[in-house]
Scaffold this active site. Structure first.
Site, PDB file in Angstrom:
ATOM      1  N   LYS A   1     -89.040 -45.410  31.083  1.00 20.82           N
ATOM      2  CA  LYS A   1     -88.099 -46.099  30.132  1.00 20.82           C
ATOM      3  C   LYS A   1     -87.263 -45.303  29.634  1.00 20.82           C
ATOM      4  O   LYS A   1     -85.863 -45.118  29.293  1.00 20.82           O
ATOM      5  CB  LYS A   1     -88.681 -47.362  29.802  1.00 20.82           C
TER       6      LYS A   1
ATOM      7  N   ASP B   1     -96.814 -42.546  21.813  1.00 20.78           N
ATOM      8  CA  ASP B   1     -97.569 -43.765  21.874  1.00 20.78           C
ATOM      9  C   ASP B   1     -98.016 -44.105  20.234  1.00 20.78           C
ATOM     10  O   ASP B   1     -98.700 -43.293  19.557  1.00 20.78           O
ATOM     11  CB  ASP B   1     -98.847 -43.934  23.272  1.00 20.78           C
TER      12      ASP B   1
ATOM     13  N   ASN C   1     -88.145 -46.069  13.769  1.00 16.97           N
ATOM     14  CA  ASN C   1     -87.664 -47.371  13.952  1.00 16.97           C
ATOM     15  C   ASN C   1     -88.749 -47.856  15.120  1.00 16.97           C
ATOM     16  O   ASN C   1     -88.141 -49.172  15.417  1.00 16.97           O
ATOM     17  CB  ASN C   1     -86.092 -46.763  15.324  1.00 16.97           C
TER      18      ASN C   1
ATOM     19  N   SER D   1     -87.105 -51.260   8.816  1.00 18.95           N
ATOM     20  CA  SER D   1     -88.295 -52.905   7.755  1.00 18.95           C
ATOM     21  C   SER D   1     -87.367 -53.636   8.739  1.00 18.95           C
ATOM     22  O   SER D   1     -87.005 -54.157   9.697  1.00 18.95           O
ATOM     23  CB  SER D   1     -88.320 -52.794   6.656  1.00 18.95           C
TER      24      SER D   1
ATOM     25  N   TYR E   1     -97.225 -59.828  10.883  1.00 13.96           N
ATOM     26  CA  TYR E   1     -95.862 -59.028  11.212  1.00 13.96           C
ATOM     27  C   TYR E   1     -95.236 -58.908   9.387  1.00 13.96           C
ATOM     28  O   TYR E   1     -94.286 -57.494   9.122  1.00 13.96           O
ATOM     29  CB  TYR E   1     -95.159 -59.726  11.764  1.00 13.96           C
TER      30      TYR E   1
ATOM     31  N   LYS F   1     -94.148 -55.078   7.986  1.00 12.90           N
ATOM     32  CA  LYS F   1     -92.946 -54.958   7.514  1.00 12.90           C
ATOM     33  C   LYS F   1     -92.528 -53.983   6.273  1.00 12.90           C
ATOM     34  O   LYS F   1     -91.759 -53.678   5.854  1.00 12.90           O
ATOM     35  CB  LYS F   1     -91.811 -55.595   7.626  1.00 12.90           C
TER      36      LYS F   1
END
Length: 590
Positions: A64, A86, A113, A169, A199, A203
């Protein structure tokens, strides 16, 4: 009302005052973008290539990433460089950082990112961390800290004296005010949490890490920011249900919009002054989410990250050791493990070094110290001396020392004092761990306390005349005594003096408790030595060298050895960095 208005403002932001065309020329700048094969990461790479940066496309899938690189080449005429990463496997993170450092000396901008959002609850990282926190926070922490030398070098070479780390974030950081540390590894507590809660705290973790990293390294030119890139259409939504995707799709913007905020933080002249700031769509500085305003929580997260057993790459390098000509050094426990490790460091900091056994003495010998290798076994120590000579061309000197017998300790000190008038550095490195309870010293002391503490105390005390003479002759008026302790020192609150000699109380104590109090004893002795003799030029420090594979585990059961050695320990070379760093600190009188 304030939070609601802020979230609405971020979901439907005003037109950006910053555009891709505002990015300055980035010729000569080296950049890494994680998660760069798709979405916001790919758009970030595109803008960087258009402005002449050298960009590493860090991604897990080579296929990819190479397809993305080809797409970007067609759009910009310039090539990105694939970097396998990874973030869900710390071994892969380390390999990726090492690959980059083998190619580049400087890194000017790092875009952390990549991320994952609300995957199935049974998905965890290779090291059994919650997949979201492990990928979004732990992996990026480890990657960033390993790249710290290149970032600092990049800051030094930059015209503005800055290197930038931009951490992606989300608005989800507003929906939690703390980190539940019981949910960060794969536990029953974690499984009871909802995927969205996990999650959100990941963040928040991005913001806390960004702030703490900037606080710790801002004075070295690092500008660390965190951003909410906005509500965007990207591969991040791949784990959402059909209903969830349908519900949020109407408020999503193209990924190119999301790149604006992190590009503003990473490339604009204004970004150089944004250390510790949080940015919102599009390219606007804003107040931190409430959970990120507590510096104690940031410190707690950093401490937890450090305790996971993957310390950041040392800022101290063997090359920083000054010339030691004329210096006399003793290293106890020097025929194996860290003692031998401290000797040999000529190849230690190459990528292959952590797969080698290196020795404390080579570090000392190659910097021209006169080194006494103090060990119980003459044959093993002579073999170590021969190894060292083959590698350095210089000879260590054997000094017989059995720390489990005070008569031997006295004889060893007397032998040394008959040869040398001065001693400049003493590494009290030898030790024993979790030995059978019936093993005691020649004088019937608990073997762990008797060897680790009592033997070193007596040896150091007998060598005081040489240490004091060494301080007087040293240009800075100091000598060093470095005592090797352990993380186990945190497990003991006191020393039970009823267990130090062989007694019923001792035999009822656990081997781990006895080991922990011996390691606490190392620290206590080190502190007392400094208090008693600091005004006479003796600098005494204690160190936790880390969790390591060494001969120290020889008394563990097969089960414990497999559990500790394979899962909890690092190569011995990591330990050397800490021991030598303590010497460097002492040399600079910190």
């Amino acid at each position: 009302m304030g939070l609601a208005f802020s979230l609405i403002s971020q979901a439907f932001p005003p037109k950006s005052k910053f555009n891709v065309e505002d990015i300055p020329d980035l010729s000569g700048r080296v950049v890494i973008v994680t998660g760069a094969n798709t979405g916001v990461g790919k758009e970030t790479v595109k803008a960087l290539l258009q402005h002449n940066a050298k960009v590493y496309v860090a991604a897990r899938s080579q296929d990819k990433a190479e397809q993305a690189i080809q797409d970007l080449k067609e759009q910009t005429g310039k090539d990105g460089i694939f970097l396998k990463l990874d973030l869900g496997d710390l071994k892969g993170v380390k390999a990726s950082a090492e690959e980059f450092l083998s190619k580049e000396k400087e890194l000017h901008i790092l875009f952390n990112n990549a991320g994952v959002m609300v995957p199935p609850i049974d998905q965890v990282t290779a090291q059994d961390y919650d997949l979201q926190f492990g990928t979004n926070v732990v992996g990026h922490y480890y990657f960033t800290t390993l790249l710290l030398p290149a970032l600092i070098a990049g800051a030094k070479s930059s015209p503005d004296g800055k290197a930038r780390v931009v951490n992606t974030s989300s608005s989800a950081a507003y929906f939690t005010s703390t980190i539940d540390f019981n949910t960060l590894k794969n536990t029953d507590v974690r499984k009871k949490k909802g995927a969205w809660q996990l999650y959100s705290q990941s963040k928040l973790g991005n913001v806390l890490f960004a702030n703490e990293f900037g606080r710790r390294y801002g004075d070295q030119g690092i500008v660390s920011t965190s951003v909410n890139p906005g509500n965007l259409r990207s591969d991040l939504q791949r784990h959402l249900s059909f209903f969830e995707r349908t519900f949020i799709n109407w408020m999503l913007y193209p990924a190119s919009f999301g790149a604006l905020t992190q590009l503003y933080a990473g490339t604009s002249p204004q970004g150089a002054d944004m250390n510790g700031q949080f940015l919102i769509p599009w390219a606007r500085p804003a107040a931190l989410p409430s959970g990120a305003r507590d510096p104690k929580l940031g410190e707690e997260l950093w401490k937890w990250l450090e305790e996971q057993g993957f310390p950041p790459k040392t800022k101290f390098n063997v090359d920083d050791i000054p010339d030691l000509s004329g210096k006399v050094v003793i290293v106890t426990g020097s025929n194996t493990g860290i003692g031998k490790e401290t000797a040999k460091v000529d190849h230690l900091f190459s990528p292959q070094a952590h797969r080698q056994l290196a020795y404390l003495h080579v570090a000392l010998l190659i910097h021209n110290a006169k080194v006494y290798l103090a060990g119980r076994s003459r044959d093993k120590t002579i073999a170590a001396i021969d190894d060292l000579k083959a590698q350095t061309g210089k000879e260590g000197i054997y000094l017989e020392l059995d720390l489990g017998d005070v008569k031997s300790v006295k004889a060893s000190a007397e032998e040394f004092l008959s040869k040398e008038k001065e001693l400049h550095t003493l590494f009290n490195n030898a030790g024993v761990m979790l030995c059978p309870i019936d093993m005691i010293t020649a004088q019937s002391y608990d073997l762990q306390f008797g060897t680790n503490v009592l033997g070193h105390f007596y040896f150091t005390k007998l060598l005081l005349p040489a240490l004091l003479a060494g301080a007087k002759s040293s240009p800075d008026g100091h000598v060093r005594v470095v005592s090797t302790s352990s993380f186990a020192a945190y497990m003991a609150k006191t020393v039970d003096f009823n267990t130090l000699k062989d007694s019923p109380a001792r035999r009822k104590a656990s081997k781990l408790d006895l080991y922990a109090q011996s390691k606490l004893g190392n620290v206590l002795f080190s502190n007392e030595l400094a208090r008693w003799y600091g005004d006479q030029g003796i600098i005494s420090t204690s160190v936790n060298p880390g969790n390591l594979r060494s001969d120290l585990q020889r008394h563990l059961t097969v089960f414990r050895r497999r559990l500790m050695v394979r899962l909890l320990t690092s190569t011995i070379s990591f330990r050397l960095e800490l021991v030598l760093y303590s010497v460097d600190n002492a040399l600079h009188r910190i």
